[in-house]
Design a protein around this motif. Sequence first.
Motif, PDB file in Angstrom:
ATOM      1  N   GLY A 127      30.956  36.630  41.404  1.00  0.00           N
ATOM      2  CA  GLY A 127      31.527  35.963  40.238  1.00  0.00           C
ATOM      3  C   GLY A 127      32.957  36.382  39.989  1.00  0.00           C
ATOM      4  O   GLY A 127      33.348  36.644  38.858  1.00  0.00           O
TER       5      GLY A 127
ATOM      6  N   SER B 231      28.882  41.000  39.198  1.00  0.00           N
ATOM      7  CA  SER B 231      29.495  40.514  37.963  1.00  0.00           C
ATOM      8  C   SER B 231      29.091  39.078  37.627  1.00  0.00           C
ATOM      9  O   SER B 231      29.155  38.669  36.472  1.00  0.00           O
ATOM     10  CB  SER B 231      31.027  40.584  38.049  1.00  0.00           C
TER      11      SER B 231
ATOM     12  N   PRO C  92      30.120  46.098  29.151  1.00  0.00           N
ATOM     13  CA  PRO C  92      31.259  45.639  28.359  1.00  0.00           C
ATOM     14  C   PRO C  92      30.827  45.176  26.965  1.00  0.00           C
ATOM     15  O   PRO C  92      29.684  44.726  26.771  1.00  0.00           O
ATOM     16  CB  PRO C  92      31.816  44.468  29.177  1.00  0.00           C
ATOM     17  N   GLY C  93      31.743  45.249  26.028  1.00  0.00           N
ATOM     18  CA  GLY C  93      31.504  44.746  24.676  1.00  0.00           C
ATOM     19  C   GLY C  93      31.944  43.297  24.569  1.00  0.00           C
ATOM     20  O   GLY C  93      31.416  42.425  25.262  1.00  0.00           O
ATOM     21  N   ALA C  94      32.922  43.031  23.729  1.00  0.00           N
ATOM     22  CA  ALA C  94      33.422  41.660  23.535  1.00  0.00           C
ATOM     23  C   ALA C  94      34.705  41.486  24.335  1.00  0.00           C
ATOM     24  O   ALA C  94      35.760  42.009  23.958  1.00  0.00           O
ATOM     25  CB  ALA C  94      33.679  41.418  22.051  1.00  0.00           C
TER      26      ALA C  94
ATOM     27  N   ALA D 261      28.891  31.491  47.552  1.00  0.00           N
ATOM     28  CA  ALA D 261      27.430  31.655  47.547  1.00  0.00           C
ATOM     29  C   ALA D 261      26.939  31.573  46.116  1.00  0.00           C
ATOM     30  O   ALA D 261      27.554  32.145  45.203  1.00  0.00           O
ATOM     31  CB  ALA D 261      27.014  32.991  48.146  1.00  0.00           C
TER      32      ALA D 261
ATOM     33  N   PRO E  53      29.496  25.277  41.859  1.00  0.00           N
ATOM     34  CA  PRO E  53      28.365  24.711  41.107  1.00  0.00           C
ATOM     35  C   PRO E  53      28.355  23.187  41.195  1.00  0.00           C
ATOM     36  O   PRO E  53      29.363  22.564  41.498  1.00  0.00           O
ATOM     37  CB  PRO E  53      28.614  25.170  39.681  1.00  0.00           C
TER      38      PRO E  53
ATOM     39  N   TRP F 115      33.488  31.689  20.619  1.00  0.00           N
ATOM     40  CA  TRP F 115      34.486  32.385  19.814  1.00  0.00           C
ATOM     41  C   TRP F 115      35.547  31.451  19.263  1.00  0.00           C
ATOM     42  O   TRP F 115      36.509  31.882  18.652  1.00  0.00           O
ATOM     43  CB  TRP F 115      35.107  33.526  20.599  1.00  0.00           C
TER      44      TRP F 115
ATOM     45  N   SER G 230      35.799  34.664  40.741  1.00  0.00           N
ATOM     46  CA  SER G 230      36.813  33.596  40.689  1.00  0.00           C
ATOM     47  C   SER G 230      37.581  33.643  39.377  1.00  0.00           C
ATOM     48  O   SER G 230      38.680  33.093  39.278  1.00  0.00           O
ATOM     49  CB  SER G 230      36.135  32.231  40.839  1.00  0.00           C
TER      50      SER G 230
END
Length: 261
Positions: free
Chosen positions: A11, A98, A194-196, A70, A38, A206, A13
């Motif tokens: 992940g 990730s 991680p948080g935000a 992939a 996708p 958001w 990109s």
Amino acid sequence: MLNGRTALVTGASRGIGRGVALGLAAAGADVAVNYHRPAEAEFGRDNAADAAGVVAEIEALGRRGLAVEADVADGAAVRQMVDTVVKELGGLDVLVNSAGICPFHDFLTMPEELWDRVHGVNLKGAFLCSQAAARVMVEQGRGGRIIGISSISALVGGGMQTHYTPTKAGMHSLMQSMAIPLGPHGITCNSVLPGAIATDINKDDWSDPDKRAYLDGRIPLGRFGEPDDIAGPVVFLASDAARYVTGSALLVDGGLFVNLQ
Ligand SMILES: NC(=O)C1=CN([C@@H]2O[C@H](COP(=O)(O)OP(=O)(O)OC[C@H]3O[C@@H](n4cnc5c(N)ncnc54)[C@H](OP(=O)(O)O)[C@@H]3O)[C@@H](O)[C@H]2O)C=CC1
Ligand SMILES: C[C@H](O)[C@@H]1OC(=O)[C@H](O)[C@@H]1O
């Protein structure tokens, strides 16, 4: 800290994966950038160009880069991806899981298919990539690093994330359990939470000013995180400095979790 190492980031990109890939390259690693083409109808994007852009940024840092397509939820594609990384870059020392999705959705109306899709990408995908990478690392015989991008959402709930938060708790639990059989091979397995962090995953959510203000008010360091804020902790866990760290979790959230009042 990572000279001579080869990493694969799923992940990568965009978002956190891209930030981590660039951080690993800046620390001296050659980096493979996983991207997922996708179904256009569903996602309306082909991110091969995005991945190619990340590879160009890695090469500008003086390291070798490789884009590998992939769907992490597809075992055969994942094993082919890992084979390609080893063939093209000469080995695999660091895997960062990730890739992840979080389509916010109400619990009572959530279709089973959505649960299955989120779990397939976020948790099964991490299992498939970790297993394929660990097989290579064991064969190489020089240890390795597997890092799961879990989340603050492994520790607390989300009203519109009943399909998502279990996958983040599962990511950490997967790293904890993998640490046991892989320890004798010198392969460490750890999670970063991680948080935000401002990325595409939460762009729509958001856009609600009240939600953004609520989260903003809870972060002691006074700002939302950026993908680059996750890169440093990942580089640490990927390096020799973390050789005795395995099965651990590193919360990277600006203080969001601890700030109840
Ligand atoms: N942003 C945040 O606040 C936080 C994020 N996280 C976690 O960080 C990770 C990255 O999220 P973030 O960068 O914010 O999100 P983004 O949406 O910015 O990036 C997600 C990445 O995952 C890729 N991806 C999605 N599905 C697949 C798949 N099936 N196979 C391979 N790649 C896939 C996406 O590619 P594409 O969509 O183009 O196919 C994209 O490159 C996730 O695991 C998320 O759970 C954890 C805590 C906080
Ligand atoms: C998608 C969320 O906004 C983001 O991802 C997570 O894991 C946390 O829930 C963050 O808020």
